[in-house]
Motif scaffolding. Structure first.
Motif, PDB file in Angstrom:
ATOM      1  N   GLY A  55       0.814  -1.203   0.000  1.00 55.57           N
ATOM      2  CA  GLY A  55       0.000   0.000   0.000  1.00 55.57           C
ATOM      3  C   GLY A  55       0.852   1.258   0.000  1.00 55.57           C
ATOM      4  N   ALA A  56       0.667   2.093  -1.024  1.00 54.87           N
ATOM      5  CA  ALA A  56       1.234   3.442  -1.035  1.00 54.87           C
ATOM      6  C   ALA A  56       0.091   4.400  -0.710  1.00 54.87           C
ATOM      7  N   TYR A  57       0.432   5.611  -0.298  1.00 57.56           N
ATOM      8  CA  TYR A  57      -0.605   6.544   0.139  1.00 57.56           C
ATOM      9  C   TYR A  57      -0.391   7.922  -0.472  1.00 57.56           C
ATOM     10  N   TYR A  58      -1.498   8.473  -0.955  1.00 62.23           N
ATOM     11  CA  TYR A  58      -1.521   9.791  -1.600  1.00 62.23           C
ATOM     12  C   TYR A  58      -2.451  10.675  -0.778  1.00 62.23           C
ATOM     13  N   ILE A  59      -1.889  11.760  -0.236  1.00 60.66           N
ATOM     14  CA  ILE A  59      -2.624  12.614   0.695  1.00 60.66           C
ATOM     15  C   ILE A  59      -2.607  14.042   0.166  1.00 60.66           C
ATOM     16  N   THR A  60      -3.754  14.699   0.144  1.00 64.06           N
ATOM     17  CA  THR A  60      -3.807  16.092  -0.287  1.00 64.06           C
ATOM     18  C   THR A  60      -4.545  16.935   0.740  1.00 64.06           C
ATOM     19  N   ILE A  78       3.171  11.923  -0.472  1.00 69.72           N
ATOM     20  CA  ILE A  78       3.069  10.529  -0.912  1.00 69.72           C
ATOM     21  C   ILE A  78       3.932   9.692   0.015  1.00 69.72           C
ATOM     22  N   ILE A  79       3.368   8.589   0.484  1.00 70.97           N
ATOM     23  CA  ILE A  79       4.062   7.707   1.422  1.00 70.97           C
ATOM     24  C   ILE A  79       4.338   6.362   0.756  1.00 70.97           C
ATOM     25  N   ASP A  80       5.593   5.929   0.786  1.00 72.11           N
ATOM     26  CA  ASP A  80       6.023   4.628   0.257  1.00 72.11           C
ATOM     27  C   ASP A  80       5.591   4.406  -1.192  1.00 72.11           C
ATOM     28  N   PRO A  81       6.008   5.291  -2.119  1.00 71.97           N
ATOM     29  CA  PRO A  81       5.601   5.141  -3.523  1.00 71.97           C
ATOM     30  C   PRO A  81       6.244   3.939  -4.204  1.00 71.97           C
ATOM     31  N   LEU A  82       5.561   3.403  -5.190  1.00 71.40           N
ATOM     32  CA  LEU A  82       6.113   2.325  -6.012  1.00 71.40           C
ATOM     33  C   LEU A  82       7.141   2.887  -6.993  1.00 71.40           C
ATOM     34  N   ARG A  83       7.830   1.987  -7.677  1.00 71.65           N
ATOM     35  CA  ARG A  83       8.941   2.345  -8.572  1.00 71.65           C
ATOM     36  C   ARG A  83       8.490   3.251  -9.720  1.00 71.65           C
ATOM     37  N   GLU A  84       7.372   2.922 -10.365  1.00 71.16           N
ATOM     38  CA  GLU A  84       6.934   3.716 -11.505  1.00 71.16           C
ATOM     39  C   GLU A  84       6.141   4.925 -10.998  1.00 71.16           C
ATOM     40  N   GLU A  88       9.062   8.066   3.504  1.00 72.38           N
ATOM     41  CA  GLU A  88       9.400   6.640   3.473  1.00 72.38           C
ATOM     42  C   GLU A  88       9.372   6.107   4.900  1.00 72.38           C
ATOM     43  N   THR A  89       8.656   5.012   5.122  1.00 69.24           N
ATOM     44  CA  THR A  89       8.558   4.449   6.468  1.00 69.24           C
ATOM     45  C   THR A  89       9.828   3.712   6.888  1.00 69.24           C
ATOM     46  N   HIS A  90      10.601   3.232   5.895  1.00 66.47           N
ATOM     47  CA  HIS A  90      11.877   2.555   6.168  1.00 66.47           C
ATOM     48  C   HIS A  90      12.497   2.185   4.834  1.00 66.47           C
ATOM     49  N   PHE A  91      13.691   1.613   4.862  1.00 67.92           N
ATOM     50  CA  PHE A  91      14.307   1.103   3.635  1.00 67.92           C
ATOM     51  C   PHE A  91      13.657  -0.244   3.314  1.00 67.92           C
ATOM     52  N   HIS A  92      12.813  -0.247   2.325  1.00 73.54           N
ATOM     53  CA  HIS A  92      12.026  -1.436   2.004  1.00 73.54           C
ATOM     54  C   HIS A  92      12.910  -2.565   1.479  1.00 73.54           C
ATOM     55  N   ALA A  93      12.520  -3.791   1.813  1.00 76.42           N
ATOM     56  CA  ALA A  93      13.257  -4.968   1.365  1.00 76.42           C
ATOM     57  C   ALA A  93      12.543  -5.693   0.235  1.00 76.42           C
ATOM     58  N   ASP A  94      11.218  -5.599   0.210  1.00 74.91           N
ATOM     59  CA  ASP A  94      10.452  -6.425  -0.736  1.00 74.91           C
ATOM     60  C   ASP A  94      10.111  -5.707  -2.026  1.00 74.91           C
ATOM     61  N   PHE A  95      10.417  -4.428  -2.139  1.00 71.08           N
ATOM     62  CA  PHE A  95      10.203  -3.726  -3.397  1.00 71.08           C
ATOM     63  C   PHE A  95      11.128  -2.509  -3.456  1.00 71.08           C
ATOM     64  N   VAL A  96      11.338  -2.035  -4.672  1.00 71.23           N
ATOM     65  CA  VAL A  96      12.133  -0.827  -4.875  1.00 71.23           C
ATOM     66  C   VAL A  96      11.176   0.353  -4.952  1.00 71.23           C
ATOM     67  N   SER A  97      11.382   1.317  -4.091  1.00 69.37           N
ATOM     68  CA  SER A  97      10.498   2.467  -4.027  1.00 69.37           C
ATOM     69  C   SER A  97      10.784   3.454  -5.166  1.00 69.37           C
ATOM     70  N   GLY A  98       9.820   4.322  -5.427  1.00 69.64           N
ATOM     71  CA  GLY A  98       9.999   5.342  -6.474  1.00 69.64           C
ATOM     72  C   GLY A  98      10.440   6.683  -5.931  1.00 69.64           C
ATOM     73  N   HIS A  99      10.926   6.696  -4.686  1.00 67.67           N
ATOM     74  CA  HIS A  99      11.237   7.962  -4.014  1.00 67.67           C
ATOM     75  C   HIS A  99      12.250   8.821  -4.761  1.00 67.67           C
ATOM     76  N   ILE A 100      13.294   8.212  -5.293  1.00 66.69           N
ATOM     77  CA  ILE A 100      14.369   8.985  -5.928  1.00 66.69           C
ATOM     78  C   ILE A 100      13.890   9.608  -7.232  1.00 66.69           C
ATOM     79  N   ASP A 101      13.273   8.809  -8.105  1.00 63.66           N
ATOM     80  CA  ASP A 101      12.756   9.347  -9.369  1.00 63.66           C
ATOM     81  C   ASP A 101      11.683  10.400  -9.121  1.00 63.66           C
TER      82      ASP A 101
END
Length: 472
Positions: free
Chosen positions: A14-19, A26-32, A52-65
């Motif tokens: 689950g990623a979260y979009y808040i306005t 945006i919290i814990d975004p996916l890669r794309e 970001e809630t932490h350095f995720h292990a099970d997926f690569v986050s989209g935070h940098i892009d």
């Protein structure tokens, strides 16, 4: 204020979009990141923070892009040593988004930088927490993943998690909404609910790890009991999330390159690429390129790729259904498999039309299996998880979970025929493809798995509710 949970079923994430008042987080975004950019444009809001809630292990986050595209800063909790520009928030630090406030609550235990974000509404009321992998619905984060990074044992981390939950989360009001990072199916916990939203009060009443009278020793024992080894790709994803990665657009560009059937085999040999066929089990069984591995796109695709291929740097060439090339590359990139060389132009049909060699899997129906199977004579390998097997199985069947096929495959006698099944046929076709790629052809894979077998007269163990198995 608007909160949108963007849930990705194949990752159980689950990623979260808040306005609020023209601003967004945006919290814990996916890669794309394009879906997030589209939302921002649609709502005419400015992205103020990426949490970001932490350095995720099970997926690569989209935070940098996402940060590069929007200039929004990336926020982690305390102890986060990023290899890129980020804010390492202090415990209790507050961030304003429009008329609302996001407060960082340091909740270590799953990892040492793990942080829960508390949303305080415009009236100053605690409204919701975004708990990452600290608190799930029905479970809590596993404490064994960060042992090396923290220099602690899983029991020590579990003890820290115990206090994080009780000091920071269970003290919140019962009506505070809980938005976790994962649901059932994720390897980041062991007993997560299918529900993806709850409240603090509900979790206090139903989550085994939040029992009011639970001691720290009891918590450590129960949280660590029955933990399976984490998939090998987890540590690589952590490194990518912490150190940075190739842009998603670059990965997609490479993956969308077409390779003609006439060149396909040569490219695979020159690059040492693994041929990954993502078609359905039914289609794969009828014909595939020799040495291909089948992991169907319509299933728990990315987690199984990560578990079985493991090395995210492994070069991959794809064979997909026509039109699903981009989706396949996208889903591979979510778990860090960026070394995608391209895909077979025209799909498997092009290979077939070119007249090249094909292979097949000996797939039989459950009815045929019931007719052929001889009790006390024939060998059956059940590749479901241990809990599934414990709930009900064919009498005398061997339980060899798919996740550990690289360990048990060496024990197979190539001269002894056996039957292979899972729950419905998805996992057993993965296993069949791996076995054949390694030279084993002495088996029959059962279509429909145990679901179909259970409807036959083949002797089975007494059924035991899986929830009871998990608690045993």
């Amino acid at each position: 204020m608007k909160i949108e949970q963007i849930y990705t079923g194949c990752l159980a994430q689950g990623a979260y979009y808040i306005t609020s008042d023209g601003e967004a987080a945006i919290i814990d975004p996916l890669r794309e990141i394009q879906p997030y950019l589209d939302r921002l444009e649609r709502d005419a809001v400015k992205l103020k923070y990426i949490f970001e809630t932490h350095f995720h292990a099970d997926f690569v986050s989209g935070h940098i892009d996402l940060s590069k595209e929007t200039q929004a800063p990336i926020v982690y909790g305390p102890n986060a040593a990023c290899e890129f520009d980020c804010i390492s928030a202090k415990d209790g630090q507050e961030f304003k988004i429009g008329k609302i406030t996001i407060k960082a609550l340091h909740t270590p235990g799953h990892t040492m930088e793990s942080t829960t974000y508390l949303l305080i509404d415009e009236n100053g009321k605690d409204h919701a927490i975004f708990s990452g992998d600290t608190l799930f619905i029905g479970d809590v984060g596993r404490p064994d993943l960060a042992q090396k990074a923290a220099g602690m044992t899983q029991d020590q981390l579990a003890g820290i998690l115990f206090h994080s939950l009780r000091d920071k989360i269970m003290t919140l009001a019962d009506d505070v909404i809980v938005y976790p990072a994962h649901g059932a199916g994720s390897a980041c916990g062991k007993n997560m609910s299918k529900e993806t939203v709850s409240t603090i009060g509900n979790q206090k009443a139903t989550n085994y790890a939040l029992r009011a009278n639970m001691t720290e020793a009891e918590f450590i024992t129960e949280v660590t009991d029955g933990l399976l080894p984490p998939p090998a790709y987890f540590s690589m994803n952590v490194a990518m999330n912490k150190n940075g990665y190739e842009s998603f657009e670059s990965v997609l560009h490479n993956g969308m390159k077409t390779i003609k059937a006439e060149e396909f085999e040569a490219v695979a040999e020159e690059t040492g690429a693994l041929i990954l066929d993502t078609r359905s089990a039914a289609d794969f069984s009828k014909g595939f390129i020799p040495q291909s591995i089948n992991i169907g796109i319509n299933g728990d695709f990315a987690p199984w790729v990560g578990t079985l291929i493991a090395n995210v740097k492994q070069p991959i060439i794809l064979v997909t259904e026509i039109g699903l090339e981009e989706e396949t590359v996208t889903r591979l990139s979510r778990v860090g498999f960026d070394s995608i060389i391209g895909h077979l132009e025209g799909g498997f049909e092009a290979w077939q039309k070119a007249g090249f060699e094909i292979d097949t899997v000996n797939r039989i129906t459950a009815a045929q299996f019931a007719t052929e199977f001889k009790i006390d004579e024939d060998k059956v390998i059940d590749i479901r998880k241990e809990t599934e097997y414990a709930a009900e199985h064919i009498d005398e069947a061997y339980n060899k979970p798919l996740a550990f096929i690289n360990d048990w495959v060496k024990d197979i006698n190539p001269n002894e025929h056996f039957y292979l099944h899972c729950a419905g046929g998805y996992r057993s076709m993965i296993a069949a493809s791996i076995l054949q790629a390694r030279g084993f052809r002495n088996f029959s894979e059962v279509e429909g798995g145990f679901g179909a077998i259970s409807k036959t007269e083949i002797p089975k163990s007494d059924f035991v509710c899986q929830s009871k198995v998990l608690k045993a």
